[in-house]
Design a protein around this motif. Sequence first.
Motif, PDB file in Angstrom:
ATOM      1  N   GLU A  79      44.184  38.819  41.938  1.00  0.00           N
ATOM      2  CA  GLU A  79      44.402  39.387  40.651  1.00  0.00           C
ATOM      3  C   GLU A  79      44.604  37.758  39.264  1.00  0.00           C
ATOM      4  OE1 GLU A  79      47.902  41.509  37.337  1.00  0.00           O
ATOM      5  OE2 GLU A  79      46.791  42.552  39.531  1.00  0.00           O
ATOM      6  N   ALA A  80      45.799  37.212  40.420  1.00  0.00           N
ATOM      7  CA  ALA A  80      45.985  35.564  40.125  1.00  0.00           C
ATOM      8  C   ALA A  80      45.300  35.302  39.921  1.00  0.00           C
ATOM      9  CB  ALA A  80      47.254  35.565  40.858  1.00  0.00           C
ATOM     10  N   LEU A  81      44.126  35.168  40.985  1.00  0.00           N
ATOM     11  CA  LEU A  81      42.602  34.023  41.463  1.00  0.00           C
ATOM     12  C   LEU A  81      41.917  34.615  39.557  1.00  0.00           C
ATOM     13  CD1 LEU A  81      42.419  33.878  44.994  1.00  0.00           C
ATOM     14  CD2 LEU A  81      43.024  32.186  43.405  1.00  0.00           C
ATOM     15  N   ARG A 114      40.751  48.496  42.178  1.00  0.00           N
ATOM     16  CA  ARG A 114      40.928  47.894  40.515  1.00  0.00           C
ATOM     17  C   ARG A 114      41.298  46.005  41.230  1.00  0.00           C
ATOM     18  NH1 ARG A 114      47.799  48.497  40.608  1.00  0.00           N
ATOM     19  NH2 ARG A 114      47.328  46.598  41.853  1.00  0.00           N
ATOM     20  N   ALA A 115      41.340  45.607  41.874  1.00  0.00           N
ATOM     21  CA  ALA A 115      41.031  44.390  42.402  1.00  0.00           C
ATOM     22  C   ALA A 115      39.562  44.260  41.435  1.00  0.00           C
ATOM     23  CB  ALA A 115      41.062  43.959  43.372  1.00  0.00           C
ATOM     24  N   ARG A 116      38.865  44.968  42.915  1.00  0.00           N
ATOM     25  CA  ARG A 116      37.901  44.452  42.165  1.00  0.00           C
ATOM     26  C   ARG A 116      36.715  44.263  40.940  1.00  0.00           C
ATOM     27  NH1 ARG A 116      35.870  48.126  45.589  1.00  0.00           N
ATOM     28  NH2 ARG A 116      35.318  46.516  47.623  1.00  0.00           N
ATOM     29  N   ALA A 117      37.352  45.968  39.728  1.00  0.00           N
ATOM     30  CA  ALA A 117      37.150  46.617  38.598  1.00  0.00           C
ATOM     31  C   ALA A 117      38.098  44.813  37.732  1.00  0.00           C
ATOM     32  CB  ALA A 117      38.111  47.453  38.218  1.00  0.00           C
ATOM     33  N   ALA A 118      38.878  44.266  38.514  1.00  0.00           N
ATOM     34  CA  ALA A 118      39.304  42.777  37.739  1.00  0.00           C
ATOM     35  C   ALA A 118      38.344  42.133  37.853  1.00  0.00           C
ATOM     36  CB  ALA A 118      40.783  42.462  38.811  1.00  0.00           C
ATOM     37  N   ILE A 119      37.732  41.564  39.079  1.00  0.00           N
ATOM     38  CA  ILE A 119      36.239  40.710  39.273  1.00  0.00           C
ATOM     39  C   ILE A 119      35.231  40.710  38.377  1.00  0.00           C
ATOM     40  CG2 ILE A 119      35.299  39.879  40.979  1.00  0.00           C
ATOM     41  CD1 ILE A 119      37.273  40.341  43.196  1.00  0.00           C
ATOM     42  N   GLU A 120      34.716  42.118  38.254  1.00  0.00           N
ATOM     43  CA  GLU A 120      33.873  42.720  37.538  1.00  0.00           C
ATOM     44  C   GLU A 120      34.649  42.173  36.190  1.00  0.00           C
ATOM     45  OE1 GLU A 120      32.857  46.593  40.107  1.00  0.00           O
ATOM     46  OE2 GLU A 120      33.924  46.881  38.159  1.00  0.00           O
ATOM     47  N   LEU A 164      37.263  32.528  40.612  1.00  0.00           N
ATOM     48  CA  LEU A 164      36.348  34.231  41.089  1.00  0.00           C
ATOM     49  C   LEU A 164      35.703  34.242  42.286  1.00  0.00           C
ATOM     50  CD1 LEU A 164      34.328  35.681  37.413  1.00  0.00           C
ATOM     51  CD2 LEU A 164      36.861  35.617  38.523  1.00  0.00           C
ATOM     52  N   ALA A 165      35.189  32.974  42.276  1.00  0.00           N
ATOM     53  CA  ALA A 165      34.481  32.711  44.042  1.00  0.00           C
ATOM     54  C   ALA A 165      35.875  32.742  45.024  1.00  0.00           C
ATOM     55  CB  ALA A 165      34.104  31.529  44.375  1.00  0.00           C
ATOM     56  N   ALA A 166      36.567  32.434  44.690  1.00  0.00           N
ATOM     57  CA  ALA A 166      38.158  32.380  45.985  1.00  0.00           C
ATOM     58  C   ALA A 166      38.251  33.605  45.501  1.00  0.00           C
ATOM     59  CB  ALA A 166      39.564  31.560  44.892  1.00  0.00           C
ATOM     60  N   ALA A 167      38.798  34.703  44.605  1.00  0.00           N
ATOM     61  CA  ALA A 167      39.386  35.743  44.810  1.00  0.00           C
ATOM     62  C   ALA A 167      37.854  36.964  44.827  1.00  0.00           C
ATOM     63  CB  ALA A 167      39.031  36.543  42.890  1.00  0.00           C
ATOM     64  N   ALA A 168      36.630  36.574  44.990  1.00  0.00           N
ATOM     65  CA  ALA A 168      35.797  37.660  45.527  1.00  0.00           C
ATOM     66  C   ALA A 168      36.054  37.068  47.638  1.00  0.00           C
ATOM     67  CB  ALA A 168      34.848  37.543  45.581  1.00  0.00           C
ATOM     68  N   GLY A 169      36.595  35.801  47.703  1.00  0.00           N
ATOM     69  CA  GLY A 169      36.909  35.748  49.348  1.00  0.00           C
ATOM     70  C   GLY A 169      37.971  36.760  49.591  1.00  0.00           C
ATOM     71  N   LEU A 183      56.681  38.075  41.740  1.00  0.00           N
ATOM     72  CA  LEU A 183      57.422  37.364  39.745  1.00  0.00           C
ATOM     73  C   LEU A 183      56.927  36.804  39.235  1.00  0.00           C
ATOM     74  CD1 LEU A 183      60.216  37.445  38.625  1.00  0.00           C
ATOM     75  CD2 LEU A 183      60.800  35.599  39.984  1.00  0.00           C
ATOM     76  N   GLU A 184      55.754  36.370  39.452  1.00  0.00           N
ATOM     77  CA  GLU A 184      55.099  35.085  38.881  1.00  0.00           C
ATOM     78  C   GLU A 184      54.193  35.411  37.980  1.00  0.00           C
ATOM     79  OE1 GLU A 184      56.562  32.196  37.860  1.00  0.00           O
ATOM     80  OE2 GLU A 184      57.478  31.138  39.733  1.00  0.00           O
ATOM     81  N   LEU A 185      53.978  36.804  38.711  1.00  0.00           N
ATOM     82  CA  LEU A 185      52.679  37.655  38.519  1.00  0.00           C
ATOM     83  C   LEU A 185      52.912  38.710  37.420  1.00  0.00           C
ATOM     84  CD1 LEU A 185      49.447  38.009  38.716  1.00  0.00           C
ATOM     85  CD2 LEU A 185      50.059  39.883  40.182  1.00  0.00           C
ATOM     86  N   ALA A 186      54.057  38.593  37.406  1.00  0.00           N
ATOM     87  CA  ALA A 186      55.162  39.890  36.402  1.00  0.00           C
ATOM     88  C   ALA A 186      55.394  39.356  35.172  1.00  0.00           C
ATOM     89  CB  ALA A 186      56.013  40.887  37.345  1.00  0.00           C
ATOM     90  N   LEU A 187      55.821  37.779  35.369  1.00  0.00           N
ATOM     91  CA  LEU A 187      56.221  37.353  34.225  1.00  0.00           C
ATOM     92  C   LEU A 187      54.519  36.725  33.551  1.00  0.00           C
ATOM     93  CD1 LEU A 187      59.008  34.660  36.399  1.00  0.00           C
ATOM     94  CD2 LEU A 187      59.152  36.044  33.831  1.00  0.00           C
ATOM     95  N   GLY A 188      53.211  37.190  33.920  1.00  0.00           N
ATOM     96  CA  GLY A 188      52.136  36.836  33.247  1.00  0.00           C
ATOM     97  C   GLY A 188      52.373  35.130  33.706  1.00  0.00           C
ATOM     98  N   GLU A 189      52.921  34.663  34.993  1.00  0.00           N
ATOM     99  CA  GLU A 189      52.041  33.165  35.350  1.00  0.00           C
ATOM    100  C   GLU A 189      50.729  33.109  36.445  1.00  0.00           C
ATOM    101  OE1 GLU A 189      52.896  30.164  33.601  1.00  0.00           O
ATOM    102  OE2 GLU A 189      54.367  31.379  32.375  1.00  0.00           O
ATOM    103  N   PRO A 190      49.858  33.844  36.489  1.00  0.00           N
ATOM    104  CA  PRO A 190      49.219  33.735  37.591  1.00  0.00           C
ATOM    105  C   PRO A 190      48.930  32.404  38.517  1.00  0.00           C
ATOM    106  CG  PRO A 190      47.778  34.442  35.726  1.00  0.00           C
ATOM    107  CD  PRO A 190      49.826  34.641  35.024  1.00  0.00           C
TER     108      PRO A 190
END
Length: 208
Positions: free
Chosen positions: A67-69, A102-108, A75-80, A27-34
């Motif tokens: 995506e939120a991270l 898609r997750a990998r593209a977001a990190i890239e 980015l380090a936490a996201a990759a982990g 819900l928070e992600l959909a609200l634009g509150e990552p």
Amino acid sequence: LAAVVADAEPAGELHNLRGALQLEGALELALGEPGRAIEPLRRARLIAEESNVGVLSLLVSALDEVEALVATDDLAAAAGVLAWFERQAGSGVVWVDPLVGRARAAIEAADGDLEAAVRTLERVVAAEDRVPLPLERARSRLLLGRLLRRTQQRTAARAMLTDALERFDALGAALWADRAKEELARIGGRAPSSDTSISSPGRVLPNT
């Protein structure tokens, strides 16, 4: 959701608590509150890990955490987290691969390689006939449209974002439709209107 979390946590109802935390994060992600999505999604992932949950459809919210991270520049936490999910998923689950892409593209993209991110997402969109998740298909188009806009491909970006918006509207996903309209507004011109009134931040997942 807050009431469910409050009731489930002291009672030790980890299954209900994990589900409520996943919904809160979505819900928070959909609200634009990552930034506000990270903690409930992190807690849900840790509960799943500690409980040895092996059903991928119950673990895939970890990709929302990625995506939120990314959106908060961790980015380090996201990759982990992405690496953790890939270990759980293994190989051969066809509906998972585009979501991981898609997750990998977001990190890239966050790491500055927009062209690689666009190529990754184009492959994701092309492969999404394997993903029985219409909301996820729309979200992939939203991210691709955002990156096309950032690489100055305005016509392609508008087409992709309009496609995403139409898909969100068809699903009744008003909050995600708002995110698509925000991106269209950044391009300029008039975004398609929407009379959607029902929000749908969650997803229905196959049991794999």
